[in-house]
Scaffold this motif. Structure first.
Motif, PDB file in Angstrom:
ATOM      1  N   ASP A  14      21.175 -11.187  -1.200  1.00  0.00           N
ATOM      2  CA  ASP A  14      19.902 -10.700  -1.941  1.00  0.00           C
ATOM      3  C   ASP A  14      19.048  -9.910  -1.011  1.00  0.00           C
ATOM      4  O   ASP A  14      18.665 -10.242  -0.165  1.00  0.00           O
ATOM      5  N   ILE A  15      18.689  -8.676  -1.578  1.00  0.00           N
ATOM      6  CA  ILE A  15      17.297  -8.063  -0.927  1.00  0.00           C
ATOM      7  C   ILE A  15      16.141  -7.790  -1.796  1.00  0.00           C
ATOM      8  O   ILE A  15      16.300  -7.475  -3.060  1.00  0.00           O
ATOM      9  N   ALA A  16      14.998  -8.214  -1.192  1.00  0.00           N
ATOM     10  CA  ALA A  16      13.725  -7.908  -1.681  1.00  0.00           C
ATOM     11  C   ALA A  16      12.873  -7.185  -1.327  1.00  0.00           C
ATOM     12  O   ALA A  16      13.058  -6.924   0.025  1.00  0.00           O
ATOM     13  N   VAL A  17      12.046  -6.472  -1.833  1.00  0.00           N
ATOM     14  CA  VAL A  17      11.254  -5.259  -1.486  1.00  0.00           C
ATOM     15  C   VAL A  17       9.838  -5.350  -2.075  1.00  0.00           C
ATOM     16  O   VAL A  17       9.840  -5.982  -3.201  1.00  0.00           O
ATOM     17  N   PRO A  18       8.552  -5.119  -1.114  1.00  0.00           N
ATOM     18  CA  PRO A  18       7.459  -5.277  -1.832  1.00  0.00           C
ATOM     19  C   PRO A  18       6.849  -4.674  -2.767  1.00  0.00           C
ATOM     20  O   PRO A  18       7.537  -3.352  -3.241  1.00  0.00           O
ATOM     21  N   ARG A  19       5.978  -4.820  -3.796  1.00  0.00           N
ATOM     22  CA  ARG A  19       5.345  -4.414  -4.664  1.00  0.00           C
ATOM     23  C   ARG A  19       4.519  -3.319  -4.009  1.00  0.00           C
ATOM     24  O   ARG A  19       4.001  -3.342  -2.935  1.00  0.00           O
ATOM     25  N   ARG A  20       3.977  -2.435  -4.677  1.00  0.00           N
ATOM     26  CA  ARG A  20       3.209  -1.085  -3.991  1.00  0.00           C
ATOM     27  C   ARG A  20       1.672  -1.732  -3.486  1.00  0.00           C
ATOM     28  O   ARG A  20       1.382  -1.370  -2.672  1.00  0.00           O
ATOM     29  N   SER A  21       1.401  -2.630  -3.978  1.00  0.00           N
ATOM     30  CA  SER A  21      -0.014  -3.462  -3.543  1.00  0.00           C
ATOM     31  C   SER A  21      -0.128  -4.196  -2.440  1.00  0.00           C
ATOM     32  O   SER A  21      -0.956  -4.169  -1.580  1.00  0.00           O
ATOM     33  N   SER A  22       1.444  -4.443  -1.970  1.00  0.00           N
ATOM     34  CA  SER A  22       1.656  -4.959  -0.607  1.00  0.00           C
ATOM     35  C   SER A  22       2.065  -3.998   0.518  1.00  0.00           C
ATOM     36  O   SER A  22       2.305  -4.557   1.619  1.00  0.00           O
ATOM     37  N   ARG A  23       2.028  -2.701   0.417  1.00  0.00           N
ATOM     38  CA  ARG A  23       2.435  -1.848   1.140  1.00  0.00           C
ATOM     39  C   ARG A  23       1.335  -1.292   2.054  1.00  0.00           C
ATOM     40  O   ARG A  23       0.095  -1.074   1.537  1.00  0.00           O
ATOM     41  N   LEU A  24       1.564  -0.902   3.009  1.00  0.00           N
ATOM     42  CA  LEU A  24       0.677  -0.435   4.147  1.00  0.00           C
ATOM     43  C   LEU A  24       1.192   0.672   4.964  1.00  0.00           C
ATOM     44  O   LEU A  24       2.462   0.720   4.860  1.00  0.00           O
ATOM     45  N   PRO A  25       0.568   1.880   5.226  1.00  0.00           N
ATOM     46  CA  PRO A  25       0.898   3.010   5.611  1.00  0.00           C
ATOM     47  C   PRO A  25       1.759   2.744   7.101  1.00  0.00           C
ATOM     48  O   PRO A  25       1.082   1.967   7.822  1.00  0.00           O
ATOM     49  N   GLY A  26       2.803   3.510   7.226  1.00  0.00           N
ATOM     50  CA  GLY A  26       3.464   3.165   8.401  1.00  0.00           C
ATOM     51  C   GLY A  26       4.197   2.069   8.535  1.00  0.00           C
ATOM     52  O   GLY A  26       4.984   1.648   9.952  1.00  0.00           O
ATOM     53  N   ILE A  27       4.469   0.987   7.776  1.00  0.00           N
ATOM     54  CA  ILE A  27       4.889  -0.085   7.616  1.00  0.00           C
ATOM     55  C   ILE A  27       5.777  -0.306   6.380  1.00  0.00           C
ATOM     56  O   ILE A  27       5.655  -0.074   5.269  1.00  0.00           O
TER      57      ILE A  27
END
Length: 311
Positions: A14-27
Motif C-alpha cells: 500500500d502507498i500513501a501520499v499526503p494531503r495538500r495541507s501537509s505539503r511543503l515546497p521542494g519536499i
C-alpha cells in the motif's frame, strides 16, 4: 552486498501520499506498507533528491548497503549514492525526498552526503529517535505526514537557506529538465562559470554540470518507462544520439535503456511520486488516500528490479 531476499511483490504494497495541507515546497513524501512483511532485496537508483528513509518496521527492519558500508534502520541517502541496495524484513517506512537546495537547509551535512549515505541519527542526533517514536505512535498516515511536515518545516525556518543564486540555478536546472548549459545558468545569476561551480558545489554537494546530467537522466528514465523508444527519448531529452543516451543510462544505473524501460522502480512513480512522472496523477492515489499499487508492468522481465521507493 546484501542478499536478504527478493524484490517486493508490489501488489501487496500500500502507498500513501499526503494531503495538500501537509505539503511543503521542494519536499515530497510517500508512505509504504507491505501487507505481508517478507525479506526483500532492493536496488536503488539515483534521482534528483536527497532521501530520508525512515524505518517504521517492527523487528529487524531495513538494512542499507552502499560501497561496503552497511547501516540498519533509518538513513539519509545523498545525491548519487552509487551502488546502493536496501534489504531486510520491511513492513512500513516513510520516505521524504528533499530537493538539494531544501536538503542543504534541513540537513546540516547535506553537501557532505553526496555519493554516500548516513544513519539519520548521525545527521539529526537525538531528534531522530524522537521523530521515529512520534511517527510510530501516529494513528494514520495523515498524522505521520503532518508530523513530518512539522519537523521539516521547523528546521527550514530555523536555518539559513542557500544563496538565492544557487537556489535559482537548481530550479532552472529542474524546470529545464536538464536541457540547459552551465554558461547560461551562470549568466542568469550574474556569476562567471567558476564562481557558479564553487558556490553550487559547496552548498549542494554536486557540480552544476553533474546536476544537469542527473535531472536529464531522471526525465529520460521516466519517458523510457512510459513506453517511448530510446531514439525518441534521446531526441526529446537533448542527447546527441541514442548511443549518448545509452552511455548516460549505463553510468547512472549500470543498466541498458531497454532494462530501465521495464524496471518496476519507475512503474510505481505515478502512484508514489506523481509530480515526477510524465503520467502525473492519472493513476496515482488522491491526496491522503492509501491504496494498493495497480498490477501493471510487474510481470514484465527485468535483469534488475529496483524499488521506486528511493529508486
Amino acid at each position: 552486498m546484501l542478499s536478504t531476499g527478493r524484490p517486493p511483490d508490489w501488489e501487496t504494497v500500500d502507498i500513501a501520499v499526503p494531503r495538500r495541507s501537509s505539503r511543503l515546497p521542494g519536499i515530497s513524501m510517500a508512505g509504504f506498507r507491505q501487507r505481508l512483511p517478507a525479506p526483500v532485496d532492493i536496488a536503488m537508483v539515483a534521482h534528483p533528491s536527497v532521501t530520508l528513509l525512515i524505518d517504521l518496521s517492527e523487528g529487524e527492519g531495513i538494512v542499507c548497503d552502499s560501497r561496503g558500508r552497511r547501516e540498519r534502520g533509518s538513513v539519509v541517502i545523498g545525491l548519487m549514492p552509487g551502488d546502493l541496495r536496501a534489504g531486510g524484513r520491511v513492513g512500513e517506512c516513510l520516505q521524504i525526498r528533499l530537493e538539494p537546495d531544501v536538503a542543504a537547509t534541513v540537513l546540516d551535512a547535506a553537501p557532505d552526503l553526496s555519493g554516500t549515505m548516513a544513519p539519520l541519527a548521525d545527521v539529526w542526533g537525538r531528534d531522530a529517535d524522537r521523530i521515529e517514536d512520534r511517527l510510530r505512535a501516529a494513528a494514520s498516515w495523515d498524522e505521520r505526514f503532518r508530523i513530518a511536515a512539522e519537523v521539516v518545516g521547523r528546521r527550514m525556518r530555523a536555518r539559513t537557506p542557500v544563496e538565492p543564486g544557487v537556489a535559482h540555478t537548481w530550479r532552472r536546472t529542474l524546470t529545464s529538465r536538464g536541457r540547459i548549459q552551465v554558461d547560461s545558468l551562470a549568466g542568469e545569476v550574474g556569476w562567471d562559470r567558476k564562481r557558479l561551480w564553487s558556490r553550487f558545489r559547496s552548498q549542494l554537494g554536486i557540480s552544476p554540470k553533474r546536476a544537469i546530467r542527473l535531472v536529464r537522466f531522471d526525465h529520460a528514465a521516466h519517458l523510457l518507462a512510459t513506453g517511448h523508444t530510446a531514439a525518441g527519448v534521446a531526441a526529446e531529452c537533448g542527447y546527441a544520439d541514442q548511443s549518448h543516451l545509452h552511455r548516460e543510462v549505463k553510468a547512472f544505473t549500470g543498466l541498458t535503456p531497454s532494462v530501465v524501460a521495464v524496471a518496476p522502480w519507475l512503474a510505481i512513480d505515478d502512484v508514489a511520486w506523481p509530480a515526477s512522472s510524465p503520467v502525473l496523477a492519472r493513476t496515482g492515489p488522491a491526496p491522503g488516500e492509501v491504496r494498493p499499487v495497480p498490477p501493471r508492468r510487474f510481470d514484465r522481465p527485468s535483469a534488475v528490479r529496483p524499488w521506486s521507493g528511493t529508486r
